[in-house]
Structure formats: structure tokens, C-alpha cells
Write an enzyme that holds these catalytic residues in place. Structure first.
Site, short mmCIF file in Angstrom:
data_model
loop_
_atom_site.label_atom_id
_atom_site.label_comp_id
_atom_site.label_asym_id
_atom_site.label_seq_id
_atom_site.Cartn_x
_atom_site.Cartn_y
_atom_site.Cartn_z
N ASP A 1 0.84 -1.30 0.26
CA ASP A 1 -0.08 -0.18 -0.15
C ASP A 1 0.72 1.09 -0.01
O ASP A 1 1.89 1.37 0.11
CB ASP A 1 -0.94 -0.21 1.25
CG ASP A 1 -2.06 0.84 1.42
OD1 ASP A 1 -2.64 1.39 -0.37
OD2 ASP A 1 -3.42 0.72 2.24
N ASP B 1 -11.24 1.62 -3.18
CA ASP B 1 -11.20 1.99 -2.05
C ASP B 1 -13.10 1.65 -1.94
O ASP B 1 -13.46 1.45 -0.99
CB ASP B 1 -11.62 2.84 -0.98
CG ASP B 1 -9.83 2.26 -0.47
OD1 ASP B 1 -8.90 1.42 -0.24
OD2 ASP B 1 -8.90 3.24 0.25
C1 GLA Z 1 -5.42 2.02 2.24
C2 GLA Z 1 -6.02 0.50 1.41
C3 GLA Z 1 -7.68 0.23 1.90
C4 GLA Z 1 -6.71 -0.73 3.25
C5 GLA Z 1 -6.05 0.75 4.22
C6 GLA Z 1 -4.72 0.07 5.76
O1 GLA Z 1 -6.88 2.74 2.31
O2 GLA Z 1 -6.30 1.05 -0.04
O3 GLA Z 1 -8.01 -0.94 1.11
O4 GLA Z 1 -5.54 -1.90 3.16
O5 GLA Z 1 -5.69 1.47 3.69
O6 GLA Z 1 -5.08 1.31 5.80
#
Ligand code: GLA
Length: 713
Positions: free
Chosen positions: A462, A532
Site C-alpha cells: 500500500d 477503496d
Molecule cells: C488503504 C487501502 C485499504 C486498506 C487501508 C489500510 O486505504 O486502500 O484497502 O488497506 O489502506 O489502512
């Protein structure tokens, strides 16, 4: 296929359906002639106004140089020791390469293809090698450049495009860009190209949610299945610019690293390699343009072994929307046990597993399991998950550090920061200076300690913020203009090392959803978390926009709960399944709330993915009905036209018939998960359409597998 006529200075690059032409003119300039439908004879660049004569302002140019009469906005900016910014580059030779070029340290299309290098030189000692790649079967032309300083004094590059495409079409073209925001990525915007300069790009160090490094030009009459379209992608994951300029000479599209805060010093003898740009042309509309790009990405970009579309990808459950930061080992185990009952293959432990991480305000940088949550460490949890018969995967955010972390306390200068100024936290975190080798080495060491401790089959990498306060404590003042690019090279180097050390690892990239969704990252990871936003209706638009460049099989997509955590919308199971099955297919919800019977109801979809996963990954995408805000329809069809999976979502389609343009004559069978098999004539499916059941409800959905039962007679 390459055609090089050294006597006349004519060079043509041919793919199955397209041709790209250039010509050395009487003054030794490398002039761009043509890029479009396949043709053999030279097609002179014909600007809408005036005779190009010898004035560079009206010529198509392969590598426009500033200060010598081409008054279009210069992208290439070499600053010489005497303060001048002008280059008069003339043809110095052309070589057919033994194979398509590779770019050291940078992602580039690969596995086959032909390559050509055209050299340009000016009498200051500046040399530019233009690299062209040709992938015949998928109609892909790639371009990069190597800029060399063969002079006696340093040259500072203040702008270095990857590719420039001059089209003499004048005002008659539209530009399509893919724009958005967090949870609303890659919405197509189409408008006529206006006189002057317009651009999309990023100064955030990653492409960001705002724009994607892919754009298309098209004729105003072009649509999904007709008309001329040019698609252009930059194989890069940092600051970039896709710039379009309409002048008297036509439309100039330039792609490359964003010139803001870019200054790369080339000492005598040094060279700079630009990222790669990739082009496709389609005379049959956006559908064919996308299908060519999808083939190119699957066959010539994704990492081995995942480019083999027959290789199964695991159906995963991700812990994020199931429990966020609030978990301990028993809760995770219960989630995995429920997932097992639904037939899921792999359990992914998302954010919150490392020491002290109970919210998003601490601990990034300290990649050691939190003993309160995981008393047996990551290895202990992994063993328990494995004992259920599930594989194990984990989330990391290697480029990030919280001020509240042991790593930051020990090495505050490892975070990007401008001395004497306040550093901007975003999501309570700073960005590590990945341009520095010692920073990357320490993070890599920590990650390897986790990955060596147990069989980790999947990693979600990420990156939850854009870059700010960009200054590297390791570089002198005069070289701060290199930091943004060196940062990207650092990320690439580490992903290369990671996948090299763990060759069977399935790496999924992510950046606060889809803020770094580009061809550069796809060189290292065969899938990227698309957004997301897991709401089915919103996903129709996000995945639709994404699909103009990127194939469905690279789009991270999960079935999640209702009401949706972001939108509050309650879409049907079928609609949510349709959105998830059109991507990598996984789950992201608290399955411990499901009864055994409900878990059992999920199984037909998992079985459906197992049965048709290879088709869903390798097939051709047909965008049948674009998202209207109330629904959409699409299909993924085998290349031989013999079978397809058809998806339809929304009340606009409920109970209607959906024409399937790929359905050949003969008997066809249609089977939806859990429903009885029905038979249709291909002719009926093509002309009148597949009748969709009337489901009703808030956001109905439908998916089914259609297959030719017998070949045409
Ligand atoms: C980001 C990712 C999510 C999740 C969060 C965790 O927003 O896109 O899928 O992994 O971080 O903090």
C-alpha cells in the site's frame, strides 16, 4: 515489422493493423509523418494550415527540441553550461536492435517484440537515442529515449519527454482523460481539443487519484465500436504529464516525467533514460483500442508467472472491511474459518498487525507483529490459517513512516522533509526517502524477516499518501530536482528485489485505493487494488473507466457488505458479485456474521470463478452498455468467440434483452450460478439479445456463462 530505407531516410514500423512512419528530411531532421491504420506508402504530414516548407513550427517532429524555431510548448529542456536552452538535433544513424530494448531500472513492455534505435546528435555533444518497440500482434508501439552528454561540460535536463506524437488532424480531435478522486477513480472525460496547451498529470510523486497516466485521442465520431482512436499510456508511477497542444500544425501529444521540480544533471559521459510510453491505434473504436491494450498488458507487461492467464489466482478474504484495526488472533481465525466454509483460498491480514497499531496514527515503519494481537507473531497466525487449509497473505506499507514509530525516532532524516520547515503529515504519516539506498535496505530487511518466517503467498503493498516536502538529506542542493524520480526508481528497485527473492509471491499494489494504478506498477504486480470504494454501482463506473487501458484481470475487486461502508447503498448479491467477478475476485466483509447457510450460498460464485477464471482473465472485454448511473452491462468473451461470461447490473436492464455482438451462429447454452441451463440460437443472441430475468429490488444484477453448444453448421 520494420521497414527502413537508408537511402531515402524513411522508417516505418508496422503492426498487424497499424503503421507508424518517420522520415529524415533534407536538413537531417527526424520528421514524424504518420501514425494510424496500416499502410505501406509514405504519408506526408499535412498540417491544416500552410505549407510546412522548412519551418519546424509546421512539421511533425519525432523529438521536438527547443530554441530552433518549433514554437510549440517545449517539453525537452536541456540547459547547457553557458545558460542556453536550445538543441539542434540531427539524424546520426538508425540501428535495428537484436530484440526489443529493455530499460535498466525502469519497467517496460517485454517478452518479444522488435526494436529500433534512431540516433540524433547536435554539435554540443548532446545525443538522443530514440528507442522504438514494435509488438506486431497486439498493435503496440513503444517509445523511450536515452539522452547522453558526450560534451565536455555538464548539461541539466529540466524536461525530458518519453514520446511526442504529432497528429495533423487539427481541431478535429477529442481528448479523453481519466480523472477522479479517492473512491471515485478514473472517470472518463471527453472534450474537443482546444487551441493551446491542456494537460493532465501529477506533482504528488505518485499518479494520485486525480488523473491516470493514460489518455486517448479520437475523432469526434468515434465510439465504442467505430472510429479512429489513439491510446497513449506512460509506463511510469511518479510525477508525470500528458500534454496536448493544438496549434496550426495540428495536435501534439507529449508524455513524460512532469518538468516541475525535475532537474537532472548529466556530467560529461553520463546519460538519462526516460520512462517508456506506449501507443495503440484502433480504427474500430474504443472497444478494439482497449482489447489491444489488454492483450499487450497481459502478454507483454505483467510479471511471470502471473502473465499465464491459465494459472489460477486465489480467491481471497481481506480483513480490512471485516475488522479494520480491531482484531486479535481468535477474531482473525474465526474470520478465516468462515471464509473456508465459503470456499475461499487465501486469508489476507490487512493493516493493524504490527506493534502498537490500533489506529492510523502510529507504528508505520516498525514491521514487527504486535504481541497483544498476535501472541505467536505473524508465523503463529499463518500456521493457524494454514491449518484451516487456507493460504496466508499480508498488508504492508513500506514507503510510509509515522512520527510515532521507533524507526522515525531513530532516523528522523529518513523521512522526506525540507530542513527548517514543518513537514506535512497526511493520514498522520510521512513518506520515507526511498531515493536512499540505506532506507530501502532497512525496510527490505524488516519485510524479509516477516516473509521468511512463514509461507506468505500474497502481499498487498500500500501507499496511502502523495509526496510533499520533497527534499532528500542525502543529495546536495543542486541535485534536489532528482529526488522525485530517484524515489520512483527506488520503489521499482525494491519491488523487483521482493519479487525476485519470492518468485511465487502474488504482489498486489494499492495506493489509498487506486492512486497508483499504472503500467509501471503492473510490471511488478499482476493486480492493483482498484478503489477503496467497493459499492457495486460505483464500481461499475470505476472499473469501466479503468478498462479503457487496463484489463479486468488486473483490477482488484472484492465482494463487500451492505449497506456499503462508503456509500450506504444496498446492492443485490448478484450486482456485487458481478463487479467483483469482473476483477480479481475476493471478499472483504465480516463473514463471521454469516450463518452456515449464508456462507454456503456464496459457494456457487466461488465455484463459478474457479470454473471460468481463466476465461475471465484472458478473454476479450466487450463494454455492452456504458454505466448510466443506474446500471451497465459488459461481457468477457473467449478470443475464439465460443464462450463468454455476461454481466448486467441495474434496473435499466432488469427484464430486458441484451444483444451479444460476439455470438456466432449455432446453438448456445446459458448458465447462471445456481440456475438451470437454457439454450438459444447464436443469431437470436446477437440480434435480439439474451433475455435477462426480472429480479427487481434496489440494484439487481445478473451474470451468466454462455457457451456455444455446437459449432455453426
Ligand atoms: C488503504 C487501502 C485499504 C486498506 C487501508 C489500510 O486505504 O486502500 O484497502 O488497506 O489502506 O489502512
Amino acid at each position: 515489422m520494420l521497414h527502413i530505407d537508408r537511402d531515402s531516410g524513411f522508417i516505418a514500423l508496422h503492426t498487424a493493423h497499424t503503421t507508424y512512419q518517420m522520415q529524415v528530411d533534407g536538413q537531417g531532421r527526424l520528421v514524424h509523418l504518420y501514425y494510424g491504420a496500416r499502410c505501406e506508402a509514405p504519408r506526408p504530414f499535412a498540417p491544416p494550415q500552410g505549407d510546412p516548407g522548412c519551418w519546424p513550427n509546421l512539421l511533425g517532429m519525432e523529438w521536438p527540441a527547443p530554441g530552433i524555431g518549433d514554437n510549440r510548448y517545449p517539453f525537452f529542456e536541456p540547459e547547457f553550461a553557458d545558460g542556453t536552452i536550445a538543441a539542434d538535433l540531427r539524424f546520426a544513424g538508425v540501428d535495428v536492435l537484436p530484440e526489443k530494448y529493455a530499460l535498466p531500472g525502469l519497467p517496460a513492455f517485454r517478452y518479444g517484440g522488435e526494436g529500433v534505435c534512431v540516433s540524433l546528435r547536435d554539435d554540443t555533444g548532446l545525443r538522443v537515442e530514440l528507442l522504438y518497440g514494435v509488438f506486431e500482434e497486439c498493435d503496440l508501439i513503444t517509445r523511450a529515449a536515452v539522452i547522453k552528454n558526450d560534451g565536455a561540460a555538464p548539461v541539466i535536463l529540466r524536461g525530458a519527454p518519453s514520446a511526442v506524437l504529432d497528429l495533423p488532424e487539427g481541431a478535429g480531435l477529442d481528448l479523453v482523460t481519466f480523472d477522479g478522486a479517492w473512491a471515485a477513480e478514473r472517470t472518463p472525460h471527453r472534450a474537443g481539443v482546444r487551441p493551446g496547451v491542456q494537460s493532465v498529470g501529477s506533482v504528488g510523486g505518485i499518479p494520485t487519484h486525480a488523473h491516470n497516466p493514460f489518455v486517448a485521442l479520437c475523432r469526434p465520431d468515434a465510439g465504442e465500436d467505430h472510429g479512429d482512436c489513439w491510446g497513449a499510456a506512460l509506463v511510469y508511477s511518479g510525477n508525470y504529464r500528458c500534454q496536448c497542444e493544438l496549434s496550426a500544425a495540428g495536435v501534439r501529444l507529449s508524455l513524460g516525467i512532469e518538468p516541475y521540480h525535475f532537474a537532472w544533471t548529466l556530467a560529461p559521459g553520463e546519460h538519462f533514460v526516460t520512462p517508456e510510453a506506449a501507443f495503440v491505434f484502433s480504427a474500430e473504436g474504443f472497444g478494439a483500442m482497449s482489447r489491444r491494450l489488454h492483450d499487450a498488458i497481459r502478454d507483454h507487461l505483467l510479471p511471470a508467472p502471473w502473465r499465464d492467464m491459465r494459472k489460477p489466482r486465489p480467491v481471497l478474504i481481506n480483513s480490512w472491511e471485516a475488522c479494520y484495526f480491531d482484531f486479535d488472533e481468535p477474531r482473525l481465525f474465526a474470520l478465516a474459518a468462515a471464509a473456508k466454509k465459503a470456499g475461499i483460498d487465501l486469508f489476507v491480514l490487512d493493516d493493524g498487525w504490527f506493534k502498537g497499531r490500533d489506529a492510523d496514527n502510529s507504528s508505520l515503519g516498525d514491521w514487527v507483529a504486535d504481541p497483544r494481537k498476535l501472541p505467536g507473531g505473524v508465523a503463529g497466525l499463518c500456521a493457524k490459517i494454514n491449518s484451516l487449509g487456507l493460504d496466508f497473505g499480508i498488508w504492508i506499507e513500506p514507503e510510509a513512516v509515522n512520527p510515532d514509530s521507533d524507526l522515525y525516532r531513530a532516523h528522523p532524516d529518513w523521512a522526506l522533509h525540507i530542513p527548517g520547515r514543518e513537514t506535512l503529515p497526511i493520514r498522520n504519516q510521512y513518506t520515507l526517502d526511498f531515493s536512499r539506498e540505506e532506507v530501502r535496505r532497512e525496510i527490505f530487511r524488516q519485510l524479509c524477516a516477516v516473509l521468511d518466517s512463514c509461507p506468505v503467498r500474497y502481499v498487498k503493498w500500500d501507499m496511502n499518501r502523495s509526496l510533499a516536502n520533497v527534499y532528500s538529506a542525502a543529495l546536495p542542493a543542486a541535485r534536489q530536482g532528482e529526488v522525485y524520480h530517484r524515489y520512483v526508481l527506488g520503489v521499482y528497485e525494491m519491488q523487483q528485489k521482493l519479487t525476485g527473492r519470492y518468485p511465487d509471491l502474488l504482489l498486489e499494489n494499492c495506493a489509498g485505493g487506486g492512486a497508483r494504478f499504472d503500467c509501471g506498477m503492473l510490471y511488478y504486480s499482476p493486480q492493483i487494488w482498484c478503489s477503496d470504494n467497493t459499492d457495486a454501482l460505483d464500481r461499475l463506473s470505476i472499473q469501466y473507466g479503468t478498462s479503457f487501458c487496463y484489463p479486468p484481470c488486473v483490477m482488484g475487486a472484492h465482494f463487500s457488505t451492505v449497506p456499503n461502508h462508503i456509500t450506504g447503498r444496498a446492492a443485490s448479491v448478484e450486482a456485487r458479485m458481478a463487479a467483483a467477478l469482473s476483477g480479481t475476485f475476493g471478499f472483504e466483509l465480516d463473514l463471521t456474521r454469516y450463518t452456515d447457510a449464508q456462507l454456503n450460498d456464496l459457494r456457487p460464485y466461488v465455484d463459478f470463478y474457479r470454473a471460468h477464471g481463466a476465461l475471465l482473465r484472458a478473454g476479450d472485454l466487450w463494454r455492452l452498455v456504458p454505466p448510466t448511473g443506474r446500471g451497465a452491462a459488459w461481457a468477457i468473451a473467449a478470443k475464439d468467440g465460443g464462450e463468454a461470461v455476461v454481466f448486467a447490473v441495474g434496473d435499466v436492464l432488469d427484464g430486458r434483452s441484451l444483444p451479444l455482438p460476439f455470438a456466432a451462429a449455432g446453438r448456445w447454452r446459458a448458465a447462471a450460478p445456481g440456475a438451470k441451463v437454457e439454450e438459444w440460437e447464436g443469431e437470436t443472441l446477437r440480434r435480439h439479445g439474451l433475455p435477462l430475468p426480472k429480479a427487481g429490488g434496489d440494484l439487481p444484477g445478473y451474470l451468466c456463462w454462455v457457451c456455444r453448444a455446437e459449432p455453426a453448421g
